[in-house]
Design a protein around this motif. Structure first.
Motif, PDB file in Angstrom:
ATOM      1  N   LEU A   1       0.859  -1.192   0.000  1.00 49.99           N
ATOM      2  CA  LEU A   1       0.000   0.000   0.000  1.00 49.99           C
ATOM      3  C   LEU A   1       0.895   1.242   0.000  1.00 49.99           C
ATOM      4  O   LEU A   1       1.701   1.419   0.921  1.00 49.99           O
ATOM      5  CB  LEU A   1      -0.889   0.031   1.238  1.00 49.99           C
ATOM      6  N   TYR A   2       0.753   2.067  -1.019  1.00 56.50           N
ATOM      7  CA  TYR A   2       1.668   3.212  -1.147  1.00 56.50           C
ATOM      8  C   TYR A   2       1.563   4.177   0.026  1.00 56.50           C
ATOM      9  O   TYR A   2       2.546   4.775   0.449  1.00 56.50           O
ATOM     10  CB  TYR A   2       1.434   3.942  -2.470  1.00 56.50           C
ATOM     11  N   LYS A   3       0.355   4.294   0.594  1.00 52.86           N
ATOM     12  CA  LYS A   3       0.164   5.256   1.683  1.00 52.86           C
ATOM     13  C   LYS A   3       0.893   4.834   2.960  1.00 52.86           C
ATOM     14  O   LYS A   3       1.445   5.664   3.681  1.00 52.86           O
ATOM     15  CB  LYS A   3      -1.328   5.421   1.970  1.00 52.86           C
ATOM     16  N   SER A   4       0.884   3.510   3.223  1.00 59.72           N
ATOM     17  CA  SER A   4       1.573   3.030   4.428  1.00 59.72           C
ATOM     18  C   SER A   4       3.062   3.311   4.312  1.00 59.72           C
ATOM     19  O   SER A   4       3.696   3.748   5.267  1.00 59.72           O
ATOM     20  CB  SER A   4       1.394   1.527   4.608  1.00 59.72           C
ATOM     21  N   ARG A   5       3.601   3.031   3.135  1.00 58.50           N
ATOM     22  CA  ARG A   5       5.043   3.250   2.915  1.00 58.50           C
ATOM     23  C   ARG A   5       5.368   4.736   3.077  1.00 58.50           C
ATOM     24  O   ARG A   5       6.398   5.101   3.633  1.00 58.50           O
ATOM     25  CB  ARG A   5       5.448   2.786   1.517  1.00 58.50           C
ATOM     26  N   TYR A   6       4.458   5.574   2.572  1.00 59.95           N
ATOM     27  CA  TYR A   6       4.663   7.028   2.663  1.00 59.95           C
ATOM     28  C   TYR A   6       4.667   7.471   4.126  1.00 59.95           C
ATOM     29  O   TYR A   6       5.563   8.205   4.577  1.00 59.95           O
ATOM     30  CB  TYR A   6       3.566   7.745   1.871  1.00 59.95           C
ATOM     31  N   LEU A   7       3.667   6.985   4.890  1.00 62.01           N
ATOM     32  CA  LEU A   7       3.576   7.399   6.295  1.00 62.01           C
ATOM     33  C   LEU A   7       4.758   6.888   7.111  1.00 62.01           C
ATOM     34  O   LEU A   7       5.254   7.579   8.005  1.00 62.01           O
ATOM     35  CB  LEU A   7       2.254   6.915   6.898  1.00 62.01           C
ATOM     36  N   LEU A   8       5.211   5.676   6.752  1.00 66.14           N
ATOM     37  CA  LEU A   8       6.377   5.128   7.448  1.00 66.14           C
ATOM     38  C   LEU A   8       7.610   5.994   7.138  1.00 66.14           C
ATOM     39  O   LEU A   8       8.390   6.330   8.031  1.00 66.14           O
ATOM     40  CB  LEU A   8       6.594   3.668   7.019  1.00 66.14           C
ATOM     41  N   GLY A   9       7.752   6.358   5.869  1.00 65.64           N
ATOM     42  CA  GLY A   9       8.864   7.225   5.464  1.00 65.64           C
ATOM     43  C   GLY A   9       8.817   8.564   6.180  1.00 65.64           C
ATOM     44  O   GLY A   9       9.833   9.067   6.665  1.00 65.64           O
TER      45      GLY A   9
ATOM     46  N   GLN B   1      17.964   7.742   5.950  1.00 65.02           N
ATOM     47  CA  GLN B   1      18.214   6.629   5.010  1.00 65.02           C
ATOM     48  C   GLN B   1      17.007   5.705   4.967  1.00 65.02           C
ATOM     49  O   GLN B   1      16.568   5.296   3.890  1.00 65.02           O
ATOM     50  CB  GLN B   1      19.451   5.817   5.458  1.00 65.02           C
ATOM     51  N   ASP B   2      16.473   5.371   6.157  1.00 66.94           N
ATOM     52  CA  ASP B   2      15.292   4.497   6.218  1.00 66.94           C
ATOM     53  C   ASP B   2      14.107   5.183   5.532  1.00 66.94           C
ATOM     54  O   ASP B   2      13.318   4.541   4.842  1.00 66.94           O
ATOM     55  CB  ASP B   2      14.925   4.189   7.672  1.00 66.94           C
ATOM     56  N   ALA B   3      14.008   6.502   5.740  1.00 65.22           N
ATOM     57  CA  ALA B   3      12.904   7.259   5.130  1.00 65.22           C
ATOM     58  C   ALA B   3      12.987   7.169   3.611  1.00 65.22           C
ATOM     59  O   ALA B   3      11.980   6.907   2.935  1.00 65.22           O
ATOM     60  CB  ALA B   3      12.968   8.711   5.574  1.00 65.22           C
ATOM     61  N   ILE B   4      14.188   7.358   3.080  1.00 63.95           N
ATOM     62  CA  ILE B   4      14.364   7.319   1.619  1.00 63.95           C
ATOM     63  C   ILE B   4      13.905   5.967   1.070  1.00 63.95           C
ATOM     64  O   ILE B   4      13.183   5.890   0.075  1.00 63.95           O
ATOM     65  CB  ILE B   4      15.836   7.632   1.245  1.00 63.95           C
ATOM     66  N   LYS B   5      14.292   4.899   1.771  1.00 63.55           N
ATOM     67  CA  LYS B   5      13.941   3.544   1.315  1.00 63.55           C
ATOM     68  C   LYS B   5      12.410   3.387   1.242  1.00 63.55           C
ATOM     69  O   LYS B   5      11.872   2.931   0.235  1.00 63.55           O
ATOM     70  CB  LYS B   5      14.540   2.532   2.292  1.00 63.55           C
ATOM     71  N   GLU B   6      11.730   3.796   2.298  1.00 61.33           N
ATOM     72  CA  GLU B   6      10.275   3.639   2.339  1.00 61.33           C
ATOM     73  C   GLU B   6       9.582   4.539   1.315  1.00 61.33           C
ATOM     74  O   GLU B   6       8.628   4.132   0.659  1.00 61.33           O
ATOM     75  CB  GLU B   6       9.734   3.959   3.742  1.00 61.33           C
TER      76      GLU B   6
END
Lengths: 499, 247
Positions: B93-101, B111-116
């Motif tokens: 889900l693109y939104k979950s990845r965005y919120l995690l980032g 770095q973790d943000a960029i990955k997500e």
């Protein structure tokens, strides 16, 4: 003889005056910051009232603000971002003042919010603070004057001693969240409250915020969506401030959220974040005391940093079953509460490692986890038995492999194979259903998860539970349409729909 | 006499305890009250829904909704917790990845943000907020050219993203492309006339880079007009005076 006696008396009096002056607090008062637009005269009233109250006090020697006017002008320039805050330090002896009283007057609803702090003029460390909420401005100032009058040199020396070896903290900024309606501004007042509370209720050495909040050049661009300037940590570290506090206040129609972070300026890492909601803005004073206590806990070993090293490879780290991050270059630093925690490390090709750790901040700073490579003996044996059609033996070996490797990618492959055999070859549908369910509960990568849903759907179908089979396939088609399992499932759903 | 001293001591201790109790009582009362209103009420309702959610997709969507509300409140710890849950329940889900980032950005884990955020963009390439947030991560990693690129992409997909316009302008100013900086700050004001930081930034740009005193005074004045009780009002007023402007 009489002359000698008289001289001795005079010398004794002079000496006692000098000694008394040595022991007294040499204080001056800076103009109060006043955030109440239509009551600007209160700033002068506060200074006058405090001067009057303290002038008869033998323990405190008050120098009038006029006597240190140049310094006050310089302070004002620093506040306006025209002068570098560093010019304020180390002026004690030339001004004949050791401590400067700074203060702020604010108003929330009908209450005055008064904050005064006594700062060491050489270091800008707060040595005493008072914060209060009052309905009457004059009563408030009188109360503060009484509290200050009760101070003596010993109390301040004791305070300085208690905080001597501790890391200094500076409150940097609290931002009004840019989407807030412009009428709701609490940040400046809250920063004052928090500074007073930290200095009053904790032994953490606090650097006065009128100094720290101006450490960054004012005339710098404002980035949105990024809380702070990238250079902030370096600038604070140069000033010897080990931790800085930043935050924001967000005003919603029916409540206010206060967010705060503690950043270590040397490592540039966030060592603590917190958030608290409040309905009534007049409760912000109590909230500031509560937040000060939490920050103090964070700074005094009740929470701390733990470095987890994994060898020989990078691994995923879970703390108390929550993903905490990946060891990059075999290392991960996490913030942890004091107490017992379950730490798990997982890496592909290695057995999952779990341990219980009683974490004591600053005592336990590092743990090293040596991951053991998965021996694929059981898996290989299972494959051989499967290819020979000895399915019972294959399942037995897959089970042994899963038991040994725990929740890893390799174990998920074994679970999938096991479910497949139980479904297609051994026709043990109940067990197949359990195996596919535990596979899905492990949340493997999407490809295997899609296969797992397909296996589960087939199992339901074999058990005669068409409804469950159909809903599982629909779920698979909706959320994993790109995988092969979905394409095969489409074909299956057509067959039993036709029937 | 002893009795009197004892009585005084007891009343003093009672008074101090009451004061302490009062403070924590206020905090408890306030947090309880806050849980019963608006955004928190919604979060509590969603947490109940999450327990009853029939499948992983519903769990992921509900976790996402909670993470979004926590993001609005700025509660980073909760935003991280629920966006991680959403990713666990439904990795694509693109939104979950965005919120995690976004959570990682807030925690300084760039770095973790960029990955997500890259994952999010891979799942939905025209999702402007993910490009904007990625621009923020890259800015924090001092990768200005790439950050500019991401901000521009976010504006392409969402021409109303005034925050990206502001940030890209500032990066242009950093890289001495002052005309572009001016253009994007003006665009941000055009899109959102009450967006105060853009006025202040334009003032600073005119004063410090373009050496245009009149325009600097104009935009500082407009900043104070848009945000009459700005916390830095005194500072900005002193800038106007220093430039020879009238208040």
């Amino acid at each position: 003889m009489k002359k000698i006696n008289f001289s001795s008396i005079i010398i004794a009096i002079v000496c006692s005056i000098v000694i008394a002056q040595e022991d007294s607090l040499k204080v001056s008062i800076a103009p109060f910051d006043n955030t109440i637009a239509n009551e600007q005269q209160l700033s002068q009233t506060a200074t006058t009232l405090l001067m009057q109250s303290l002038s008869n006090n033998t323990k405190i020697m008050v120098r009038s603000p006029e006597a240190i006017q140049n310094y006050i002008n310089m302070l004002e320039k620093v506040q306006l971002g025209i002068e570098d805050p560093a010019v304020l330090k180390g002026k004690g002896s030339s001004l004949h003042v050791d401590y400067l009283m700074v203060g702020t007057i604010g108003k929330i609803a009908d209450s005055y919010e008064l904050d005064t702090r006594l700062v060491d003029i050489n270091t800008w460390q707060i040595v005493s603070s008072n914060g209060m909420q009052t309905g009457s401005f004059q009563d408030g100032i009188n109360t503060i004057a009484k509290r200050i009058a009760s101070l003596d040199m010993n109390t301040i020396i004791q305070y300085k001693e208690a905080s001597k070896d501790k890391s200094t903290v500076g409150i940097h900024e609290f931002r009004e969240y840019y989407e807030n309606p412009p009428h709701a501004l609490y940040c400046a007042t809250f920063m004052e409250m928090l500074t007073s509370a930290l200095a009053n209720k904790t032994s953490t050495p606090i650097i006065e915020n009128k100094f720290t909040s101006r450490l960054l050049e004012e005339k710098s661009f404002e980035m949105t969506g990024i809380i702070e300037n990238s250079k902030a940590d370096q600038i604070f570290a140069i000033q010897g401030i080990v931790n800085r506090i930043i935050g924001d206040i967000r005003v919603f129609p029916d409540m206010i959220t206060v967010n705060y972070k503690v950043v270590n300026t040397n490592s540039q890492s966030i060592i603590f974040t917190g958030s608290i909601d409040v309905v009534n803005p007049t409760a912000l004073r109590a909230i500031s005391a509560h937040v000060a206590k939490i920050i103090d806990d964070a700074l005094n070993n009740k929470i701390g940093n733990l470095t987890i090293n994994t060898t020989p490879v990078d691994a995923e780290i879970y703390i108390d079953d929550t993903f905490a991050g990946t060891t990059k270059n075999k290392r991960l630093m996490v913030i942890l509460q004091k107490g017992n925690h379950t730490i798990t490390a997982k890496a592909n090709g290695f057995k999952a490692f779990t341990c219980q750790s009683n974490f004591e901040p600053r005592k336990t700073t590092e743990i090293i986890i040596k991951l053991e490579r998965i021996t694929e003996r059981y898996l290989q044996e299972a494959f051989v038995f499967e290819s020979q059609g000895k399915f019972d033996r294959a399942v037995e070996k897959y089970e042994q492999f899963v038991k040994e490797t725990g929740n890893t990618q390799e174990a998920n492959v074994a679970l999938y194979r096991m479910g497949h055999i139980l479904l297609n070859n051994l026709k043990d549908y109940n067990k197949a259903k359990d195996v596919f369910t535990s596979l899905l509960n492990n949340y493997p990568e999407a490809f295997i998860r899609a296969e797992g849903y397909f296996g589960l759907a087939q199992t339901y179908l074999a058990m005669g539970n068409k409804e469950q089979a159909k809903s599982t396939i629909n779920y698979l088609l909706e959320y994993y349409p790109e995988f092969n399992a979905a394409i095969e499932a489409k074909a299956i759903i057509k067959t039993f729909e036709l029937k | 006499m002893k009795k009197i001293i004892l009585l005084l001591l007891i009343s003093f201790l009672t008074f101090s305890c009451n004061k302490k109790q009062d403070e924590s009582a206020i905090v408890n009362q306030e947090t309880d009250a806050a849980n019963r209103v608006g955004i928190n009420k919604e979060i509590i309702m969603l947490k109940e829904q999450l327990i009853k959610a029939p499948n992983d997709f519903e769990r992921a969507v509900t976790s996402n909704k909670i993470a979004e509300l926590e993001a609005l409140k700025g509660n980073v710890t909760s935003m991280l917790e629920y966006s991680q849950k959403a990713v666990k329940y439904q990795p694509n889900l693109y939104k979950s990845r965005y919120l995690l980032g976004k959570s990682y950005n807030e925690l300084g884990r760039y770095q973790d943000a960029i990955k997500e955020l890259e994952e999010s963009i891979q799942l939905k390439s025209d999702f402007a907020p993910a490009h904007f947030e990625l621009g923020n991560s890259l800015y924090k990693m001092y990768n200005y050219p790439k950050a500019i690129e991401e901000y521009l992409v976010s504006i392409k997909f969402d021409p109303t993203l005034y925050m990206a316009m502001n940030n890209v302008a500032l990066l242009y100013a950093e890289t001495r492309k002052h005309a572009e900086a001016e253009q994007f700050l003006k665009k941000a004001i055009e899109v959102k006339p009450d967006f105060a930081p853009a006025y202040k930034n334009l003032g600073i740009l005119y004063e410090t880079r373009l050496k245009n005193k009149q325009s600097a005074i104009e935009y500082y004045t407009r900043y104070l007009k848009v945000r009459p009780n700005a916390p830095d009002r005194k500072v900005v007023e002193s800038w106007i005076r220093a430039l020879g402007g009238n208040l």
